[in-house]
Design an enzyme around this catalytic site. Structure first.
Site, PDB file in Angstrom:
ATOM      1  N   ASP A  17     -16.749 -33.803  22.597  1.00 59.50           N
ATOM      2  CA  ASP A  17     -17.926 -33.572  23.699  1.00 59.50           C
ATOM      3  C   ASP A  17     -18.982 -32.275  23.318  1.00 59.50           C
ATOM      4  OD1 ASP A  17     -16.329 -35.098  25.229  1.00 59.50           O
ATOM      5  OD2 ASP A  17     -14.925 -33.333  25.684  1.00 59.50           O
ATOM      6  N   GLU A 226     -20.252 -40.170  32.807  1.00 55.91           N
ATOM      7  CA  GLU A 226     -19.962 -38.859  32.427  1.00 55.91           C
ATOM      8  C   GLU A 226     -20.925 -38.359  31.656  1.00 55.91           C
ATOM      9  OE1 GLU A 226     -16.092 -38.912  31.271  1.00 55.91           O
ATOM     10  OE2 GLU A 226     -16.368 -39.883  29.492  1.00 55.91           O
TER      11      GLU A 226
END
Length: 323
Positions: A17, A226
Site C-alpha cells: 500500500d 478501495e
C-alpha cells in the site's frame, strides 16, 4: 515489464500500500508494514494484522532505499485496537501529517492523524480519531491553492457498506457492498488548516462512465473497491483506485478535486496476490507508479512494494509505455 520482474524497494521487511510523496526534493514512501500471522485468508481481511508503520526514502528511483524504522506503533495510539492498514502523508507549514486507518476498540474502522517535524517521523498521534471519519485507505491531497483534502473508503472488510445511513450499521457488514443499482462511492472531505480535522461535510466521490452515468454495483471491472489516490496532471485531477475482487488499478479524471470524475481506464492489470494498491507521483520530471505484489513471499498478506515509470499520451491517458 511485468510486476514480478521488478525488484522490491526493500526486502528486510514486508511492505504494501505505498503512498509516495516528494518532500524537500526527496522521495518518501509511506507503506503498510505486513507481518507474519497464522490467521487464515478471509474476506474480512483479518490476515492483514499490521501493527506499526515504517517510512522509506530514496534520492532517486533505482537508487538506495533507506528504511527509517518504526515511525508509529499501534501501542502509541490511544483509541486504536488493531490493524494499521494503508496510510498516507502530507505536509503543511513545516509540519508532516501521517493519516492512517485502524479499528477502534469497538472494531469499527476510523481514520487517525499523527504529526512530526520531519517527513520520516517518528509521528505523534492525536488522542482521538478524526471526528466524522470512517472506513479505510486515507489519501491526502494538497492542491496548488493550498486547499487540502482527504479521500477514503473501502468496501468488504473496509466497512464502507456499513455507513450508507450515515451511521455504522453492523448488520450491513455481511452484505460486503451494494447488491444492485449504483456502486458505493468513495468519500472525500476538506481538511482544516491544521490538518487535524474535517472542514466541512463528508461528500461522495462520484465516478461516472463516459455517458455520464454512475458506475453500477455489478460492474466489478470498473467500480471502486478501495485504495483511493489523487494526483494532478496538466490541470486535471486524476482519482485512481483498486477494483478489489477483479484486481485492477483504474483511474477517473475530473476538473475539480471534489469531482465528479469520468472513468478513464486501467493503469495496471492484476499482480501476484489478491490485493493491489498504489500511488502516483512525479519526481525529477518523470512520473512513477508505486504498487505492490506478493512476489517476495507468495502469500497474500506478505507483500512487497515496487515502482515503475508511467507515461501520458496527448489525450492525458495513463500508459505503461511511452506514447
Amino acid at each position: 515489464m511485468a510486476s514480478t520482474d521488478l525488484k522490491p524497494l526493500v526486502t528486510n521487511i514486508f511492505t504494501a500500500d505505498p503512498s509516495a510523496h516528494v518532500f524537500n526534493g526527496k522521495l518518501y514512501v509511506y507503506p503498510s508494514h505486513d507481518v507474519q500471522t497464522d490467521i487464515q485468508d478471509n474476506d474480512n481481511g483479518d490476515q492483514y494484522a499490521m501493527n506499526d508503520y515504517h517510512v522509506l526514502s530514496l534520492e532517486d528511483v533505482g537508487g538506495p532505499v533507506t528504511d527509517h524504522g518504526v515511525a508509529l506503533s499501534l501501542a502509541d495510539i490511544p483509541w486504536a485496537g488493531k490493524q494499521l492498514w494503508a496510510p498516507d502523508a502530507a505536509t503543511r507549514d513545516g509540519k508532516y501529517y501521517l493519516f492512517f486507518p485502524a479499528r477502534d476498540k469497538e472494531n469499527v474502522f476510523r481514520i487517525g492523524v499523527a504529526v512530526s517535524d520531519v517527513p520520516e517521523g517518528p509521528f505523534k498521534p492525536e488522542p482521538k480519531p478524526i471526528e466524522g471519519s470512517f472506513s479505510i485507505d486515507p489519501a491526502s491531497f494538497v492542491d496548488d491553492d493550498g486547499e487540502a483534502y482527504l479521500y477514503f473508503g473501502g468496501i468488504w472488510g473496509g466497512q464502507l457498506q456499513c455507513w450508507t445511513s450515515g451511521k455504522f450499521d453492523k448488520d450491513s457488514y455481511s452484505n460486503m457492498e451494494a447488491q444492485s443499482g449504483n456502486a458505493l462511492y468513495p468519500k472525500v472531505a476538506k481538511l482544516s488548516k491544521d490538518m487535524l480535522s474535517f472542514d466541512g461535510p463528508v461528500q461522495d466521490v462520484v465516478i461516472l462512465d463516459k455517458e455520464g452515468k454512475s458506475l453500477a454495483a455489478s460492474d466489478h471491472d470498473r467500480r471502486f473497491f478501495e485504495a483511493a489516490w489523487m494526483h494532478k496532471y496538466n490541470g486535471k485531477y486524476y482519482f485512481s483506485y483498486s477494483t478489489g475482487d477483479t484486481h485492477y488499478l483504474c483511474y477517473a479524471v475530473g476538473d475539480n478535486p471534489l469531482g465528479p470524475f469520468t472513468y478513464g481506464g486501467r493503469i495496471l492489470e492484476p499482480v501476484a496476490g489478491w490485493t493491489t494498491h498504489h500511488s502516483i507521483v512525479e519526481h525529477k520530471g518523470k512520473w512513477y507508479l508505486f504498487h505492490h505484489d506478493t512476489s517476495l513471499s507468495g502469500k497474500n498478506h506478505l507483500r512487497c512494494v515496487k515502482v515503475k515509470e508511467i507515461f501520458y499520451n496527448k489525450e492525458g491517458e495513463i500508459q505503461l509505455t511511452p506514447a
